[in-house]
Design a protein around this motif. Sequence first.
Motif, PDB file in Angstrom:
ATOM      1  N   CYS A 167     -31.634   2.235  74.804  1.00  0.00           N
ATOM      2  CA  CYS A 167     -30.828   1.325  73.997  1.00  0.00           C
ATOM      3  C   CYS A 167     -30.453   2.087  72.746  1.00  0.00           C
ATOM      4  O   CYS A 167     -30.873   3.230  72.561  1.00  0.00           O
ATOM      5  CB  CYS A 167     -31.604   0.044  73.665  1.00  0.00           C
ATOM      6  N   GLN A 168     -29.660   1.482  71.887  1.00  0.00           N
ATOM      7  CA  GLN A 168     -29.275   2.147  70.652  1.00  0.00           C
ATOM      8  C   GLN A 168     -29.341   1.174  69.487  1.00  0.00           C
ATOM      9  O   GLN A 168     -29.274  -0.043  69.661  1.00  0.00           O
ATOM     10  CB  GLN A 168     -27.876   2.735  70.766  1.00  0.00           C
ATOM     11  N   THR A 169     -29.482   1.735  68.269  1.00  0.00           N
ATOM     12  CA  THR A 169     -29.562   0.906  67.078  1.00  0.00           C
ATOM     13  C   THR A 169     -29.036   1.699  65.895  1.00  0.00           C
ATOM     14  O   THR A 169     -28.977   2.931  65.931  1.00  0.00           O
ATOM     15  CB  THR A 169     -31.020   0.457  66.827  1.00  0.00           C
ATOM     16  N   ALA A 170     -28.619   1.006  64.857  1.00  0.00           N
ATOM     17  CA  ALA A 170     -28.040   1.659  63.688  1.00  0.00           C
ATOM     18  C   ALA A 170     -29.121   2.295  62.825  1.00  0.00           C
ATOM     19  O   ALA A 170     -30.256   1.830  62.770  1.00  0.00           O
ATOM     20  CB  ALA A 170     -27.244   0.651  62.869  1.00  0.00           C
ATOM     21  N   GLY A 171     -28.760   3.364  62.132  1.00  0.00           N
ATOM     22  CA  GLY A 171     -29.675   4.044  61.227  1.00  0.00           C
ATOM     23  C   GLY A 171     -28.918   4.970  60.303  1.00  0.00           C
ATOM     24  O   GLY A 171     -27.768   4.707  59.947  1.00  0.00           O
ATOM     25  N   GLN A 172     -29.534   6.068  59.937  1.00  0.00           N
ATOM     26  CA  GLN A 172     -28.932   7.036  59.030  1.00  0.00           C
ATOM     27  C   GLN A 172     -27.755   7.737  59.695  1.00  0.00           C
ATOM     28  O   GLN A 172     -27.820   8.126  60.852  1.00  0.00           O
ATOM     29  CB  GLN A 172     -29.979   8.076  58.612  1.00  0.00           C
ATOM     30  N   THR A 173     -26.664   7.900  58.956  1.00  0.00           N
ATOM     31  CA  THR A 173     -25.516   8.641  59.476  1.00  0.00           C
ATOM     32  C   THR A 173     -25.853  10.131  59.543  1.00  0.00           C
ATOM     33  O   THR A 173     -26.336  10.712  58.577  1.00  0.00           O
ATOM     34  CB  THR A 173     -24.285   8.433  58.585  1.00  0.00           C
ATOM     35  N   ILE A 174     -25.582  10.727  60.696  1.00  0.00           N
ATOM     36  CA  ILE A 174     -25.840  12.149  60.901  1.00  0.00           C
ATOM     37  C   ILE A 174     -24.533  12.827  61.320  1.00  0.00           C
ATOM     38  O   ILE A 174     -23.796  12.315  62.174  1.00  0.00           O
ATOM     39  CB  ILE A 174     -26.907  12.370  61.998  1.00  0.00           C
ATOM     40  N   ASN A 175     -24.260  13.967  60.710  1.00  0.00           N
ATOM     41  CA  ASN A 175     -23.091  14.765  61.085  1.00  0.00           C
ATOM     42  C   ASN A 175     -23.560  15.950  61.914  1.00  0.00           C
ATOM     43  O   ASN A 175     -24.135  16.893  61.382  1.00  0.00           O
ATOM     44  CB  ASN A 175     -22.346  15.247  59.835  1.00  0.00           C
ATOM     45  N   THR A 200     -35.219   5.569  62.580  1.00  0.00           N
ATOM     46  CA  THR A 200     -33.826   5.968  62.658  1.00  0.00           C
ATOM     47  C   THR A 200     -33.330   6.657  61.389  1.00  0.00           C
ATOM     48  O   THR A 200     -32.215   6.427  60.939  1.00  0.00           O
ATOM     49  CB  THR A 200     -32.946   4.744  62.971  1.00  0.00           C
ATOM     50  N   ASN A 201     -34.153   7.512  60.814  1.00  0.00           N
ATOM     51  CA  ASN A 201     -33.713   8.362  59.712  1.00  0.00           C
ATOM     52  C   ASN A 201     -34.562   9.613  59.688  1.00  0.00           C
ATOM     53  O   ASN A 201     -35.659   9.656  60.252  1.00  0.00           O
ATOM     54  CB  ASN A 201     -33.751   7.614  58.374  1.00  0.00           C
ATOM     55  N   THR A 202     -34.073  10.656  59.033  1.00  0.00           N
ATOM     56  CA  THR A 202     -34.715  11.964  59.092  1.00  0.00           C
ATOM     57  C   THR A 202     -35.999  12.069  58.274  1.00  0.00           C
ATOM     58  O   THR A 202     -36.662  13.104  58.327  1.00  0.00           O
ATOM     59  CB  THR A 202     -33.736  13.059  58.631  1.00  0.00           C
ATOM     60  N   HIS A 244     -23.776   6.843  63.038  1.00  0.00           N
ATOM     61  CA  HIS A 244     -24.989   6.232  62.473  1.00  0.00           C
ATOM     62  C   HIS A 244     -25.856   5.625  63.571  1.00  0.00           C
ATOM     63  O   HIS A 244     -26.852   4.979  63.273  1.00  0.00           O
ATOM     64  CB  HIS A 244     -24.620   5.161  61.443  1.00  0.00           C
ATOM     65  N   TYR A 245     -25.487   5.840  64.843  1.00  0.00           N
ATOM     66  CA  TYR A 245     -26.274   5.287  65.938  1.00  0.00           C
ATOM     67  C   TYR A 245     -27.382   6.240  66.385  1.00  0.00           C
ATOM     68  O   TYR A 245     -27.183   7.454  66.446  1.00  0.00           O
ATOM     69  CB  TYR A 245     -25.384   4.946  67.139  1.00  0.00           C
ATOM     70  N   TRP A 246     -28.519   5.654  66.685  1.00  0.00           N
ATOM     71  CA  TRP A 246     -29.673   6.381  67.213  1.00  0.00           C
ATOM     72  C   TRP A 246     -30.057   5.762  68.553  1.00  0.00           C
ATOM     73  O   TRP A 246     -30.018   4.527  68.714  1.00  0.00           O
ATOM     74  CB  TRP A 246     -30.850   6.294  66.250  1.00  0.00           C
ATOM     75  N   ASP A 301     -27.121  11.529  52.574  1.00  0.00           N
ATOM     76  CA  ASP A 301     -26.115  11.890  53.574  1.00  0.00           C
ATOM     77  C   ASP A 301     -25.225  13.023  53.080  1.00  0.00           C
ATOM     78  O   ASP A 301     -24.891  13.941  53.840  1.00  0.00           O
ATOM     79  CB  ASP A 301     -25.250  10.683  53.930  1.00  0.00           C
ATOM     80  N   ARG A 302     -24.847  12.968  51.800  1.00  0.00           N
ATOM     81  CA  ARG A 302     -24.001  14.031  51.258  1.00  0.00           C
ATOM     82  C   ARG A 302     -24.760  15.356  51.208  1.00  0.00           C
ATOM     83  O   ARG A 302     -24.216  16.417  51.516  1.00  0.00           O
ATOM     84  CB  ARG A 302     -23.488  13.644  49.867  1.00  0.00           C
ATOM     85  N   GLY A 303     -26.033  15.303  50.820  1.00  0.00           N
ATOM     86  CA  GLY A 303     -26.835  16.524  50.838  1.00  0.00           C
ATOM     87  C   GLY A 303     -26.950  17.100  52.230  1.00  0.00           C
ATOM     88  O   GLY A 303     -26.846  18.318  52.440  1.00  0.00           O
TER      89      GLY A 303
END
Length: 265
Positions: free
Chosen positions: A71-79, A51-53, A85-87, A133-135
């Motif tokens: 199903c879904q689970t929390a991970g890296q926030t994506i804009n 769940t992250n890039t 932050h759900y994947w 995340d900011r990058g």
Amino acid sequence: MTIRSTLRRRIAAASATTLLTITGAGLLGIPAAHAAATGYTTASVTVRSGTNTSTTALTTIPAGVAVSVQCQTAGQTINGTYSTHYWGKVTYGGKTGYVSRAYVRIPDATGLKECTTSAPAPDISAARQRVLDRGMNWVNRRIPYSMYNYTAGPDADGYRWRTDCSGMIAMAYNLRDQSYYTGNLTSKFYPIAKSSLQRGDIIGNLGDPASAGAAGHVVIFNGWTDSTKTRFRTIEQTGGIGATQLTRTWGDSFWNKQGYRFRGW
């Protein structure tokens, strides 16, 4: 009542109990505990092992495709189309993995629950994750490269940073006390060994006043691609491309032979 009738009643009751056990609450119209939901990709989206890039890319789902989100689970926030932050766990092209719900529209998520087995979580601190995340905010916004232009980061006050490589570093770390370039970033970062690099550190040729402009480069380190620590992922601003994610080879250029860590960590 005969013995035969009693046996028939007991068998019927046992069969009904077994049927309820097998089918669950669905007989009563209640969604199963982990009911899937149909989603539609709003853009081309990568299915990843976690769940992250920085996790392994398994396959890509084109835009406009209907997928079953298990199903879904929390991970890296994506804009993306959305900010989340759900994947979601999906299977596509024979590959099962996770896609950011930032690029999946789910009209009806009733019954969609948390995945029982969590995907691999980022092994970094919240501070490091904020830098990534900011990058990615500039990457997702496709900010063009310029040594003269300025643009805002993700902050509500609209504070603006120069849109070159060191400007991205200043934005990612939210450095506002002065204008930064590769020559003076060492006031905020100190050199570390290659073996110590963690996601959210930076790589560049820092500390030389002569490294301004095309003579210098700096990137956010986003993990190794292999156990030999030869190739690494970046989040960066680079000329001719703009804000992007790339895979680089350690030591193959004048700028990528030294890692640095933020002095505040």
